[in-house]
Scaffold this motif. Structure first.
Motif, mmCIF file in Angstrom:
data_model
loop_
_atom_site.group_PDB
_atom_site.id
_atom_site.type_symbol
_atom_site.label_atom_id
_atom_site.label_comp_id
_atom_site.label_asym_id
_atom_site.label_seq_id
_atom_site.Cartn_x
_atom_site.Cartn_y
_atom_site.Cartn_z
ATOM 1 N N ASP A 1 0.985 -1.368 -0.001
ATOM 2 C CA ASP A 1 -0.001 -0.003 -0.059
ATOM 3 C C ASP A 1 0.751 1.368 0.030
ATOM 4 N N ASP A 2 2.014 1.191 0.152
ATOM 5 C CA ASP A 2 3.109 2.210 0.327
ATOM 6 C C ASP A 2 3.823 2.552 -1.044
ATOM 7 N N GLY A 3 3.473 1.634 -2.045
ATOM 8 C CA GLY A 3 3.979 1.664 -3.537
ATOM 9 C C GLY A 3 5.194 0.572 -3.742
ATOM 10 N N LYS A 4 5.586 0.307 -2.429
ATOM 11 C CA LYS A 4 6.881 -0.859 -2.688
ATOM 12 C C LYS A 4 6.329 -1.981 -3.407
ATOM 13 N N LYS A 5 7.264 -2.401 -4.328
ATOM 14 C CA LYS A 5 7.251 -3.597 -4.820
ATOM 15 C C LYS A 5 8.448 -4.498 -4.679
ATOM 16 N N CYS A 6 8.397 -5.849 -4.454
ATOM 17 C CA CYS A 6 9.592 -6.731 -4.281
ATOM 18 C C CYS A 6 9.118 -8.032 -4.646
ATOM 19 N N ILE A 7 10.291 -8.652 -4.910
ATOM 20 C CA ILE A 7 10.320 -10.113 -5.358
ATOM 21 C C ILE A 7 10.536 -10.760 -4.240
ATOM 22 N N TYR A 8 9.931 -11.865 -3.761
ATOM 23 C CA TYR A 8 10.178 -12.833 -2.731
ATOM 24 C C TYR A 8 10.231 -14.212 -3.121
ATOM 25 N N ASP A 9 11.420 -14.812 -2.639
ATOM 26 C CA ASP A 9 11.802 -16.143 -3.099
ATOM 27 C C ASP A 9 11.186 -17.040 -1.955
ATOM 28 N N VAL A 10 10.102 -17.837 -2.354
ATOM 29 C CA VAL A 10 9.407 -18.604 -1.479
ATOM 30 C C VAL A 10 10.214 -19.966 -1.393
ATOM 31 N N LEU A 11 11.252 -20.177 -2.501
ATOM 32 C CA LEU A 11 11.770 -21.375 -2.221
ATOM 33 C C LEU A 11 12.502 -21.651 -0.957
ATOM 34 N N LYS A 12 13.219 -20.519 -0.343
ATOM 35 C CA LYS A 12 13.700 -20.680 0.712
ATOM 36 C C LYS A 12 12.980 -21.238 1.985
ATOM 37 N N LEU A 13 11.523 -20.927 1.917
ATOM 38 C CA LEU A 13 10.676 -21.303 2.890
ATOM 39 C C LEU A 13 10.552 -23.110 2.636
ATOM 40 N N CYS A 14 10.516 -23.196 1.242
ATOM 41 C CA CYS A 14 10.179 -24.719 1.238
ATOM 42 C C CYS A 14 11.448 -25.742 1.701
ATOM 43 N N ASP A 15 12.684 -24.983 1.392
ATOM 44 C CA ASP A 15 13.786 -25.536 2.248
ATOM 45 C C ASP A 15 13.861 -25.491 3.538
ATOM 46 N N LYS A 16 13.316 -24.550 4.071
ATOM 47 C CA LYS A 16 13.456 -24.494 5.893
ATOM 48 C C LYS A 16 12.176 -25.171 6.526
ATOM 49 N N PHE A 17 10.923 -25.220 5.879
ATOM 50 C CA PHE A 17 9.616 -25.477 6.560
ATOM 51 C C PHE A 17 9.209 -26.876 5.787
ATOM 52 N N GLU A 18 9.066 -27.785 6.457
ATOM 53 C CA GLU A 18 8.427 -29.010 5.794
ATOM 54 C C GLU A 18 6.986 -28.756 5.048
ATOM 55 N N VAL A 19 6.271 -28.016 5.847
ATOM 56 C CA VAL A 19 4.783 -27.439 5.230
ATOM 57 C C VAL A 19 4.846 -26.977 3.931
ATOM 58 N N PHE A 20 5.887 -26.323 3.821
ATOM 59 C CA PHE A 20 6.008 -25.419 2.459
ATOM 60 C C PHE A 20 6.464 -26.228 1.162
ATOM 61 N N LYS A 21 7.073 -27.664 1.403
ATOM 62 C CA LYS A 21 7.270 -28.345 0.321
ATOM 63 C C LYS A 21 6.267 -28.801 -0.351
ATOM 64 N N ASP A 22 4.706 -28.668 0.034
ATOM 65 C CA ASP A 22 3.493 -28.911 -0.631
ATOM 66 C C ASP A 22 3.570 -27.992 -1.821
ATOM 67 N N LEU A 23 4.265 -26.825 -1.745
ATOM 68 C CA LEU A 23 4.055 -25.824 -3.010
ATOM 69 C C LEU A 23 4.896 -26.277 -3.983
ATOM 70 N N LYS A 24 5.696 -26.976 -3.856
ATOM 71 C CA LYS A 24 6.767 -27.989 -4.667
ATOM 72 C C LYS A 24 6.049 -29.477 -5.209
ATOM 73 N N ASN A 25 5.410 -29.868 -4.243
ATOM 74 C CA ASN A 25 4.842 -31.216 -4.506
ATOM 75 C C ASN A 25 3.513 -31.165 -5.089
ATOM 76 N N THR A 26 2.807 -30.125 -4.827
ATOM 77 C CA THR A 26 1.413 -30.286 -5.423
ATOM 78 C C THR A 26 1.277 -29.484 -6.606
ATOM 79 N N LYS A 27 0.969 -30.208 -7.658
ATOM 80 C CA LYS A 27 1.148 -29.424 -8.891
ATOM 81 C C LYS A 27 0.001 -28.411 -8.965
ATOM 82 N N GLY A 28 0.467 -27.187 -9.327
ATOM 83 C CA GLY A 28 -0.514 -25.899 -9.704
ATOM 84 C C GLY A 28 -0.839 -25.285 -8.267
#
Length: 82
Positions: free
Chosen positions: A21-48
């Motif tokens: 909302d302040d106009g800032k835009k950024c790119i965030y790498d979700v892959l680092k969460l996939c490597d750190k937290f088991e629950v985020f591996k679903d993002l890689k393992n569940t197609k779509g």
């Protein structure tokens, strides 16, 4: 101060483009969460699933389902500013 997300777009290689909302835009790498937290591996393992990212109703987080979410502040401070 709370940062509110106003836009999100799923990009290649498990990255997201997030606008605030302040106009800032950024790119965030979700892959680092996939490597750190088991629950985020679903993002890689569940197609779509990764592409289903959405803004939570008040804009303080992103989510994919009831188990997977990221706070706006994590993205705001942990993302790469454009």
């Amino acid at each position: 101060m709370f940062h509110k997300i106003t836009s999100v777009e799923a990009l290649e290689n498990y990255t997201i483009l997030v606008g605030f909302d302040d106009g800032k835009k950024c790119i965030y790498d979700v892959l680092k969460l996939c490597d750190k937290f088991e629950v985020f591996k679903d993002l890689k393992n569940t197609k779509g699933l990764f592409e289903q990212v959405k803004i939570e109703p008040k804009g303080y987080a992103l989510s994919w389902n009831s188990s997977l979410d990221i706070s706006a502040d994590e993205i705001y401070f942990g993302g790469v500013v454009l």
